[in-house]
Design a protein around this motif. Structure first.
Motif, PDB file in Angstrom:
ATOM      1  N   ASN A   1      79.133 -17.054 113.079  1.00 19.49           N
ATOM      2  CA  ASN A   1      78.798 -17.773 111.849  1.00 19.49           C
ATOM      3  C   ASN A   1      78.961 -16.920 110.616  1.00 19.49           C
ATOM      4  O   ASN A   1      79.161 -17.436 109.522  1.00 19.49           O
ATOM      5  CB  ASN A   1      77.348 -18.277 111.913  1.00 19.49           C
ATOM      6  N   SER A   2      78.846 -15.589 110.791  1.00 20.77           N
ATOM      7  CA  SER A   2      78.930 -14.730 109.613  1.00 20.77           C
ATOM      8  C   SER A   2      80.370 -14.358 109.293  1.00 20.77           C
ATOM      9  O   SER A   2      80.614 -13.614 108.352  1.00 20.77           O
ATOM     10  CB  SER A   2      78.113 -13.466 109.834  1.00 20.77           C
ATOM     11  N   ARG A   3      81.308 -14.833 110.082  1.00 19.25           N
ATOM     12  CA  ARG A   3      82.688 -14.400 109.852  1.00 19.25           C
ATOM     13  C   ARG A   3      83.295 -14.967 108.587  1.00 19.25           C
ATOM     14  O   ARG A   3      84.253 -14.412 108.060  1.00 19.25           O
ATOM     15  CB  ARG A   3      83.566 -14.782 111.046  1.00 19.25           C
ATOM     16  N   GLY A   4      82.756 -16.084 108.115  1.00 20.18           N
ATOM     17  CA  GLY A   4      83.304 -16.639 106.873  1.00 20.18           C
ATOM     18  C   GLY A   4      82.933 -15.818 105.662  1.00 20.18           C
ATOM     19  O   GLY A   4      83.547 -15.934 104.614  1.00 20.18           O
ATOM     20  N   LEU A   5      81.953 -14.963 105.811  1.00 17.36           N
ATOM     21  CA  LEU A   5      81.320 -14.339 104.648  1.00 17.36           C
ATOM     22  C   LEU A   5      82.248 -13.402 103.882  1.00 17.36           C
ATOM     23  O   LEU A   5      82.213 -13.358 102.666  1.00 17.36           O
ATOM     24  CB  LEU A   5      80.075 -13.590 105.124  1.00 17.36           C
TER      25      LEU A   5
ATOM     26  N   VAL B   1      68.525  -9.402 113.173  1.00 19.57           N
ATOM     27  CA  VAL B   1      68.877  -8.708 111.940  1.00 19.57           C
ATOM     28  C   VAL B   1      69.298  -9.770 110.939  1.00 19.57           C
ATOM     29  O   VAL B   1      70.073 -10.656 111.261  1.00 19.57           O
ATOM     30  CB  VAL B   1      69.976  -7.653 112.182  1.00 19.57           C
ATOM     31  N   ASN B   2      68.717  -9.734 109.743  1.00 20.74           N
ATOM     32  CA  ASN B   2      69.083 -10.768 108.782  1.00 20.74           C
ATOM     33  C   ASN B   2      69.696 -10.162 107.532  1.00 20.74           C
ATOM     34  O   ASN B   2      69.750  -8.952 107.361  1.00 20.74           O
ATOM     35  CB  ASN B   2      67.886 -11.671 108.458  1.00 20.74           C
ATOM     36  N   TYR B   3      70.168 -11.059 106.686  1.00 19.83           N
ATOM     37  CA  TYR B   3      70.935 -10.614 105.532  1.00 19.83           C
ATOM     38  C   TYR B   3      70.091  -9.749 104.607  1.00 19.83           C
ATOM     39  O   TYR B   3      70.593  -8.780 104.041  1.00 19.83           O
ATOM     40  CB  TYR B   3      71.475 -11.836 104.784  1.00 19.83           C
ATOM     41  N   THR B   4      68.825 -10.085 104.476  1.00 22.32           N
ATOM     42  CA  THR B   4      67.970  -9.327 103.556  1.00 22.32           C
ATOM     43  C   THR B   4      67.890  -7.863 103.978  1.00 22.32           C
ATOM     44  O   THR B   4      68.033  -6.955 103.152  1.00 22.32           O
ATOM     45  CB  THR B   4      66.556  -9.923 103.545  1.00 22.32           C
ATOM     46  N   GLN B   5      67.668  -7.641 105.281  1.00 22.63           N
ATOM     47  CA  GLN B   5      67.567  -6.260 105.771  1.00 22.63           C
ATOM     48  C   GLN B   5      68.853  -5.491 105.492  1.00 22.63           C
ATOM     49  O   GLN B   5      68.822  -4.341 105.039  1.00 22.63           O
ATOM     50  CB  GLN B   5      67.292  -6.262 107.272  1.00 22.63           C
TER      51      GLN B   5
ATOM     52  N   ASN C   1      78.350  -8.520 108.176  1.00 19.39           N
ATOM     53  CA  ASN C   1      79.249  -8.953 109.243  1.00 19.39           C
ATOM     54  C   ASN C   1      79.540  -7.811 110.209  1.00 19.39           C
ATOM     55  O   ASN C   1      79.541  -8.006 111.431  1.00 19.39           O
ATOM     56  CB  ASN C   1      80.538  -9.493 108.629  1.00 19.39           C
ATOM     57  N   ALA C   2      79.731  -6.592 109.662  1.00 23.93           N
ATOM     58  CA  ALA C   2      80.056  -5.441 110.512  1.00 23.93           C
ATOM     59  C   ALA C   2      78.925  -5.151 111.492  1.00 23.93           C
ATOM     60  O   ALA C   2      79.161  -4.919 112.678  1.00 23.93           O
ATOM     61  CB  ALA C   2      80.335  -4.223 109.651  1.00 23.93           C
ATOM     62  N   VAL C   3      77.693  -5.184 110.987  1.00 26.08           N
ATOM     63  CA  VAL C   3      76.548  -4.883 111.855  1.00 26.08           C
ATOM     64  C   VAL C   3      76.441  -5.926 112.971  1.00 26.08           C
ATOM     65  O   VAL C   3      76.246  -5.582 114.141  1.00 26.08           O
ATOM     66  CB  VAL C   3      75.258  -4.817 111.013  1.00 26.08           C
ATOM     67  N   LEU C   4      76.629  -7.181 112.599  1.00 23.87           N
ATOM     68  CA  LEU C   4      76.528  -8.231 113.623  1.00 23.87           C
ATOM     69  C   LEU C   4      77.653  -8.119 114.649  1.00 23.87           C
ATOM     70  O   LEU C   4      77.412  -8.219 115.853  1.00 23.87           O
ATOM     71  CB  LEU C   4      76.571  -9.607 112.965  1.00 23.87           C
ATOM     72  N   GLU C   5      78.863  -7.912 114.149  1.00 22.14           N
ATOM     73  CA  GLU C   5      79.999  -7.826 115.078  1.00 22.14           C
ATOM     74  C   GLU C   5      79.819  -6.640 116.018  1.00 22.14           C
ATOM     75  O   GLU C   5      80.105  -6.731 117.208  1.00 22.14           O
ATOM     76  CB  GLU C   5      81.311  -7.641 114.305  1.00 22.14           C
TER      77      GLU C   5
END
Lengths: 325, 207
Positions: free
Chosen positions: A82-86, A176-180, A266-270
């Motif tokens: 889901n974060s790949r569009g970012l 892990v969320n965007y704010t962090q 995105n990098a952290v999630l991937e």
């Protein structure tokens, strides 16, 4: 805890991984202080039985770790996808400039905090070292490392200690969320001077494959310079109107900071997703390997047992026939 | 035995030039030469300095290439609306979007001049025929490209119908009270942001 147990068990069965498992049982080094009564004819099967038990335990641990990784992977894979569009709008606007030639390069290496996950961390480290080599030159400052995650730190401390500028470990786990991540990105931007940030991470492709990737984020000054020099990649930015009360420089600054936080998120999630995938396949192969070792040990155990039975039978029969005769 | 399988699978598909150089390794018919997506200068430089490691990918190679600017203005606007946790709209063709730029509401139609707009908390609406989808966005950026593509990135966005009006009133009252009782600059700024966001939601709901 599981890892400590694995290490302990691994040390114990390390000699068993010799190519001659059957002969290994009879080798004297494996019968250390076992109390063999004088004149005993049968070979003790106690050691082999113990080894079998420990291998079985290892298999249980690795299987459990595989299950845990699989369930975590499922949760994080959707998030990563889901974060790949970012980051895509930024590439569409600013282009992708990995070959840009600037003075102060900062390499942000994203890795995991825990090991036992195949080669993803050493891949990131190798790529980071490559980038370091690529971007060092006589007229440039030596590139600096900013490390996210424990494992890359351990590997890079060995030979590039002086280049490590910042190391961040213990990143919050799965939720892990965007704010962090934006707090983290803010921290990096405030503490490190950069002209170009190169973010190294493993992009999740499938459970068995991940792609080492480098994303580039330029500082607002470099963007401004490139636009003015009219290079082909960023030249189009000049035609864009800036909407809003602030000046162009301020907007570019906000844009660069926002881009970095988005790319890092995105990098952290991937990378977390690749880590789980790699751990899953690593644990799968190690439980399979433990199964193979267990099979070999069982064979040895049965053979030894059978041999001692046969010896005893032969002795009884020959004794009986001696009495008859 | 399959330990090398992953490596084999990861091997780059031979491009047409590489295949021409080595005629013995014929590519499969499905291995069509892909469009040039990587930065050639980077790959070249990497191969020169570190020949034993494959060059890493760059984000460009994962992107769908965008079309060039058409000579005539297209009838529809292509919108990408992304959040950190979701892609709300992916390449959706619509008639118009209105975004809350810092300088005021900004209506975007096909053929809009290329623009970079910072967003403030406010109402974003997507118009497609008679359908109007309204979102409340917190902040972010909007890029409008010359080829009638609009990219909107927001940190947080909620469809307007999911917002509870009574909670908004309550929050507004709470932050107004905090603003009045704030003693330090930090508290004041935090309360100010709270009041602004809540009154923006309030006016989006009522307006």
């Amino acid at each position: 805890m599981a890892m400590a147990a694995l290490r302990r068990e691994g040390r114990r069965f390390a000699p068993l991984l010799t190519p001659r498992p059957i002969a290994a049982v009879r080798s004297p080094s494996l019968l250390p202080e076992e109390e063999v009564p004088f004149g005993a004819r049968s070979i003790s099967t106690q050691i082999v039985r113990n080894r079998m038990k420990s291998v079985k335990n290892i298999q249980k641990i690795t299987k459990a770790m595989k299950m845990v990784a699989a369930s975590k992977l499922r949760a994080i894979q959707t998030k990563a996808e889901n974060s790949r569009g970012l980051w895509q709008p930024f590439i569409a606007l600013l282009g992708d400039t990995p070959s840009i030639d600037v003075k102060k390069n900062v390499i942000v290496t994203v890795s995991s905090d825990k090991g036992l996950c195949g080669g993803i961390n050493s891949t990131s480290v190798k790529v980071s070292k490559g980038l370091h080599k690529l971007n060092s030159g006589p007229d440039k400052e030596p590139p600096k490392y900013v490390i996210v995650g424990d494992k890359a730190k351990v590997q890079l401390v060995r030979d590039s200690r002086k280049d490590i500028h910042l190391a961040i470990t213990e990143l919050p786990k799965i939720p892990v969320n965007y704010t962090q991540v934006s707090v983290l990105a803010d921290d990096i931007i405030k503490n490190v001077e950069f002209d170009a940030l190169k973010i190294v991470f493993n992009k999740f492709h499938s459970v068995v494959s991940f792609l080492p990737t480098v994303s580039t984020v330029l500082s607002p000054e470099v963007v401004e310079r490139e636009v003015e020099s009219g290079s082909s990649k960023l030249g189009e930015l000049d035609s864009y109107e800036i909407e809003g009360g602030s000046t162009r420089g301020e907007t570019l600054q906000n844009l660069a900071e926002f881009q970095f936080s988005c790319v890092l998120f995105n990098a952290v999630l991937e990378n977390a997703c690749s880590e789980m995938g790699a751990r899953m396949s690593a644990m799968d192969s190690s439980s399979r390997n433990a199964g193979e070792v267990l099979d070999r040990l069982t064979l040895t155990y049965n053979r030894t047992r059978q041999a001692s039975i046969t010896t005893e039978l032969t002795e009884i029969i020959s004794g009986a026939s001696a009495l008859e005769g | 035995m399959f330990r090398q399988a992953a490596k084999l699978l990861r091997r780059p598909v031979p491009t047409s030039s590489a295949a021409a150089a080595r005629p013995s390794s014929r590519p499969f018919s499905t291995d069509l030469p892909a469009a040039e997506t990587a930065d050639a200068a980077f790959v070249e430089a990497w191969k020169k300095v570190i020949p034993n490691i494959d060059p890493p990918k760059t984000p460009l190679s994962y992107m769908q290439p965008r079309p060039a600017t058409p000579s005539a203005i297209p009838s529809k606007l292509t919108v990408n609306f992304v959040l950190p946790y979701a892609s709300e709209l992916a390449a959706k063709e619509v008639d118009m979007v209105i975004v809350p730029a810092t300088s005021g509401q900004l209506g975007v139609l096909p053929g809009h001049v290329p623009t970079i707009a910072e967003l403030k908390p406010g109402l974003m609406s997507v118009h497609d025929g008679n359908d109007v989808k309204k979102y409340f966005v917190s902040s972010g950026f909007a890029f409008i490209h010359a080829n009638s593509f609009a990219d909107i990135i927001a940190v947080e966005a909620v469809p307007l119908e999911q917002i509870d009006a009574s909670l908004v009133q309550k929050g507004l009252a709470e932050f107004t009270q905090k603003l009045n009782s704030a003693s330090t600059d930090l508290e004041k700024a935090e309360a100010q942001i709270g009041v602004e966001v809540h009154s923006a939601i309030n006016s989006a709901l009522t307006g």
